[in-house]
Design a protein around this motif. Structure first.
Motif, PDB file in Angstrom:
ATOM      1  N   LYS A 138       0.861  -1.189   0.000  1.00  0.00           N
ATOM      2  CA  LYS A 138       0.000   0.000   0.000  1.00  0.00           C
ATOM      3  C   LYS A 138       0.896   1.237   0.000  1.00  0.00           C
ATOM      4  O   LYS A 138       1.675   1.458   0.935  1.00  0.00           O
ATOM      5  CB  LYS A 138      -0.929   0.025   1.213  1.00  0.00           C
ATOM      6  CG  LYS A 138      -1.889   1.218   1.211  1.00  0.00           C
ATOM      7  CD  LYS A 138      -2.851   1.165   2.386  1.00  0.00           C
ATOM      8  CE  LYS A 138      -3.840   2.336   2.354  1.00  0.00           C
ATOM      9  NZ  LYS A 138      -4.783   2.294   3.498  1.00  0.00           N
ATOM     10  N   LEU A 160      -9.923  -3.716  -4.660  1.00  0.00           N
ATOM     11  CA  LEU A 160     -10.129  -2.818  -3.518  1.00  0.00           C
ATOM     12  C   LEU A 160     -11.590  -2.412  -3.448  1.00  0.00           C
ATOM     13  O   LEU A 160     -12.119  -1.785  -4.373  1.00  0.00           O
ATOM     14  CB  LEU A 160      -9.241  -1.574  -3.663  1.00  0.00           C
ATOM     15  CG  LEU A 160      -9.507  -0.442  -2.664  1.00  0.00           C
ATOM     16  CD1 LEU A 160      -9.317  -0.914  -1.228  1.00  0.00           C
ATOM     17  CD2 LEU A 160      -8.610   0.760  -2.971  1.00  0.00           C
ATOM     18  N   VAL A 213      -9.992  -5.413   1.143  1.00  0.00           N
ATOM     19  CA  VAL A 213      -9.098  -5.707   0.022  1.00  0.00           C
ATOM     20  C   VAL A 213      -9.153  -7.210  -0.226  1.00  0.00           C
ATOM     21  O   VAL A 213      -8.943  -8.011   0.702  1.00  0.00           O
ATOM     22  CB  VAL A 213      -7.655  -5.266   0.316  1.00  0.00           C
ATOM     23  CG1 VAL A 213      -6.736  -5.664  -0.832  1.00  0.00           C
ATOM     24  CG2 VAL A 213      -7.594  -3.760   0.560  1.00  0.00           C
ATOM     25  N   TYR A 265      -8.698  -2.620   4.630  1.00  0.00           N
ATOM     26  CA  TYR A 265      -8.077  -1.635   3.756  1.00  0.00           C
ATOM     27  C   TYR A 265      -7.203  -0.653   4.545  1.00  0.00           C
ATOM     28  O   TYR A 265      -6.118  -0.278   4.102  1.00  0.00           O
ATOM     29  CB  TYR A 265      -9.177  -0.897   2.985  1.00  0.00           C
ATOM     30  CG  TYR A 265      -8.734   0.307   2.213  1.00  0.00           C
ATOM     31  CD1 TYR A 265      -7.606   0.273   1.398  1.00  0.00           C
ATOM     32  CD2 TYR A 265      -9.457   1.498   2.268  1.00  0.00           C
ATOM     33  CE1 TYR A 265      -7.209   1.383   0.670  1.00  0.00           C
ATOM     34  CE2 TYR A 265      -9.069   2.611   1.542  1.00  0.00           C
ATOM     35  CZ  TYR A 265      -7.940   2.547   0.750  1.00  0.00           C
ATOM     36  OH  TYR A 265      -7.552   3.645   0.035  1.00  0.00           O
TER      37      TYR A 265
END
Length: 696
Positions: free
Chosen positions: A597, A621, A628, A642
């Motif tokens: 990320k 996503l 995710v 996420y």
């Protein structure tokens, strides 16, 4: 020997004068005791003439020149003194009348709350302080005439009690003050009375507040005191009373329930700002509150505040699956939807996601690896290595259409059925080779003669990319999928495509990215910079992110066609990429077996997920639901938060081979595998009223 008499209470009273028998002039200023409204001057007839004057003097608690008093009073005092002291063997000459009266005045103190009758002429004039034995007998004899209890405090010792020495007079003594004659007389007395009345009022107010509180707790109604009472905001205790003499009992007013008197629209607007838990709790207060809190309008606001997706960029990115917010016509929701029940259903789905309890549904029909998929509220479209495109009904899970060339028509398979998961609820057999299957097959005017590697669609068009180096744009606005035009420029297989209202983007094994005009199909520009195959692209407004086998994810500006920023993996190539809906973060995964990320503004790596057991082949996503979804060659599907990247769901061996694609929405995960099947992890299977969340 005189007859013993009880001690007068006056002998225990503290002194009130500081100037008695100290050698000053015979015209002495003596203190005069305060008189209350309950005290009278009726003990002696001679006092009637002087009563008004003494009463006027007593109201101000000031000093008065005793020689200016009425002569009748002075004569009466002197005669009484001789009469009362005649029983003594030693009869000393009488003291100065001024000193006698002054000491008597200094011995007398009255309480403001004393309600007994006091003789003004005796109580104020007969109390010598400088007398020895005869003066004490006078005091005792006079005390026996009074029906009063003794004082509880006074100087210790007999001599100190009856013959106290007055304190010395100040050297700068300027004489007695002048008695005021204006309207301000009695201000001190009135102030003392007001103070006492205030204490009584506070006591009554506190008792009244306690009664109001008890009434509130027992009846559940709301009360408030009258306007004349001021309440402290924190303690709730009454602070003042309007009456100067005693507290007045105020009528308690009932405060009406606002829900019963406010307009329904205003009540709904207020309640719609509550949380779902608080709104549900208000329903048990009363019937009126239940009717207001159950309003569909209030629950609609609560529901949408939590579950409605937000749009951060323009054009709006294509949504995978459904939003799960009910039926909507453009920007307006259909009337009559059961918003409270919809909220409950969404909460049930969230609990199932957290507990990891989906059911499995298998779709059988493809005869080779299924490389790509996408779905909306009603259909799933898949592309396969068998060179066909299939359209599935998401409600009945039947195959609706098979699109391919004439040489790619599927036949019935003789192989044994594949293993399924123990939580499977549906596993319909393939209709390949049957009359029903033959009816499903469609040969369009243009089609791919190689593997279907990627696809994406919206409500109007679908774009497919193939190993034949081209893309086909399909019109899917009707029931028939009609090819519109083909995009030719790449020199190798097209590995991924994406689109919005303006552009179609394709990437290829030839390490290039091409931008196409959606309306005309014309080529706009080519983006170069990667040193390996570009495996995935994602579009947000005028920004594009790409992931390549060279181990770098790039952020591009479509207006200028330049690379803005690079996001490097720790070791190997990247196979999948995702761009957040607000364009703030980039997710990437590949041969490192983790999901990265990155912050798009700084390029900083924020965190990595836990390691898969193989290549991360697919990423999706779902920022609206903070999830995710990653699919790997280790045959597992993982679900992570996420925000933190923490994995909370692992679904391994729900297929018999590699996971090639995995996408999700509010209810389900749709994944494709190398074993030729589509598997649906449905968290809403068997949930009552789950259909209320579906859109048009």
């Amino acid at each position: 020997m005189p007859t013993p008499r009880s001690k007068s209470f006056l002998s225990h009273r503290p002194k009130t004068s500081s100037a008695v028998n100290d050698g000053l002039a015979p015209h002495r200023a003596v203190p005069v005791l305060k008189k209350t409204a309950s005290q009278t001057f009726s003990a002696y007839t001679d006092a009637k003439d002087v009563g008004p004057q003494l009463e006027r003097v007593s109201e101000d608690r000031t000093l008065v020149d005793f020689d200016s008093a009425h002569p009748t009073v002075l004569s009466s005092v002197k005669q009484m003194y001789h009469r009362l002291s005649s029983s003594s063997k030693k009869r000393p000459p009488p003291p100065e009348l001024g000193d006698l009266a002054g000491s008597a005045m200094s011995k007398v103190r009255r309480s403001s709350h004393d309600s007994e009758m006091v003789d003004a002429s005796v109580g104020c004039c007969l109390m010598p302080q400088s007398q020895t034995q005869s003066g004490s007998r006078l005091t005792r004899r006079f005390g026996s005439m009074r029906n009063r209890r003794q004082a509880t405090s006074g100087p210790a010792g007999e001599a100190a009690r009856y013959n106290p020495e007055p304190p010395p007079m100040p050297t700068n003594y300027a004489g007695p003050p002048v008695i005021p004659t204006d309207s301000s007389r009695g201000s001190a007395a009135r102030a003392a009375a007001a103070a006492q009345n205030e204490r009584l009022s506070l006591t009554k107010q506190a008792r009244r507040d306690a009664e109001v509180t008890a009434k509130f707790l027992s009846d559940g109604d709301m009360y408030t005191a009258g306007d004349d009472v001021t309440r402290d905001n924190e303690s709730g205790v009454g602070m003042t009373c309007s009456s100067p003499i005693e507290g007045r009992e105020y009528p308690i007013e009932t405060r009406h329930d606002p829900i019963q008197y406010l307009p329904a629209e205003l009540s709904t607007m207020i309640l719609s700002n509550l949380t779902a838990a608080t709104l549900a709790q208000t329903e048990v207060l009363s019937k009126a509150w239940r009717a207001a809190a159950s309003s569909s309008y209030a629950w609609r606001a609560v529901f949408l505040r939590r579950f409605e997706p937000e749009n951060h960029v323009s054009p709006t990115p294509i949504m995978m699956g459904g939003a799960g917010v009910g039926k909507k016509n453009g920007s307006r929701f259909d009337p009559g939807q059961k918003w409270k029940r919809m909220y409950q259903v969404r909460c049930t789905l969230e609990r199932r996601w957290a507990a990891g309890t989906p059911n499995a549904i298998y779709l059988n029909g493809h005869t080779d690896s299924v490389y790509c998929c996408q779905f909306d509220e009603h259909k799933i479209i898949t592309g396969s290595r068998d060179r066909t495109i299939r359209v599935w009904n998401l409600k009945t899970f039947e195959c609706l259409k098979v699109i391919g060339g004439p040489a790619n028509r599927p036949f019935a398979s003789d192989s044994a059925p594949l293993d399924i998961h123990e939580n499977t609820v549906l596993n319909p057999r393939s209709v390949n080779g049957t009359p029903a299957g033959q009816k499903l097959y469609s040969v369009p005017t243009d089609y791919h003669e190689a593997s279907i590697l990627c696809l994406q669609f919206d409500s109007k068009i679908m774009v497919t990319g193939s190993s034949d180096h081209t893309c086909i744009v399909w019109d899917i606005s009707g029931d028939d999928y009609i090819p519109k035009y083909r995009l030719r420029r790449h020199t190798a297989g097209v590995l991924d495509v994406c689109l919005d209202d303006k552009y179609i983007i394709s990437c290829s094994k030839d390490a290039t990215i091409n931008v196409w005009d959606r309306q005309t199909g014309g080529h706009v520009k080519e983006l170069t910079g990667h040193q390996g195959p570009v495996n995935a692209v994602q579009l947000r407004g005028n920004l594009l992110v790409s992931a390549s086998g060279d181990g770098i994810a790039k952020l591009w500006n479509l207006d200028s066609g330049t690379c803005i920023k690079d996001f490097k993996s720790q070791d190997r190539g990247l196979a999948a990429v995702e761009f957040s809906d607000d364009a703030k973060y980039v997710l990437a995964g590949g041969n490192d077996h983790v999901v990265y990320k990155f912050d798009t503004t700084t390029g900083q790596l924020l965190h990595t997920s836990s390691r898969h057991g193989g290549l991360v082949r697919s990423l999706f996503l779902d920022a609206h639901n903070n999830r995710v979804i990653s699919g790997s060659y280790d045959q597992s599907i993982r679900i992570s938060h996420y925000d933190s990247g923490e994995t909370f769901g692992i679904y391994k061996d729900w297929t018999t081979s590699w996971i090639l694609s995995a996408k999700s929405d509010y209810r389900r995960v749709v994944a494709t595998s190398q074993d030729g099947r589509v598997v649906i992890l449905d968290f809403g299977w068997g949930v009552h009223d789950v259909h209320l969340l579906e859109g048009r």
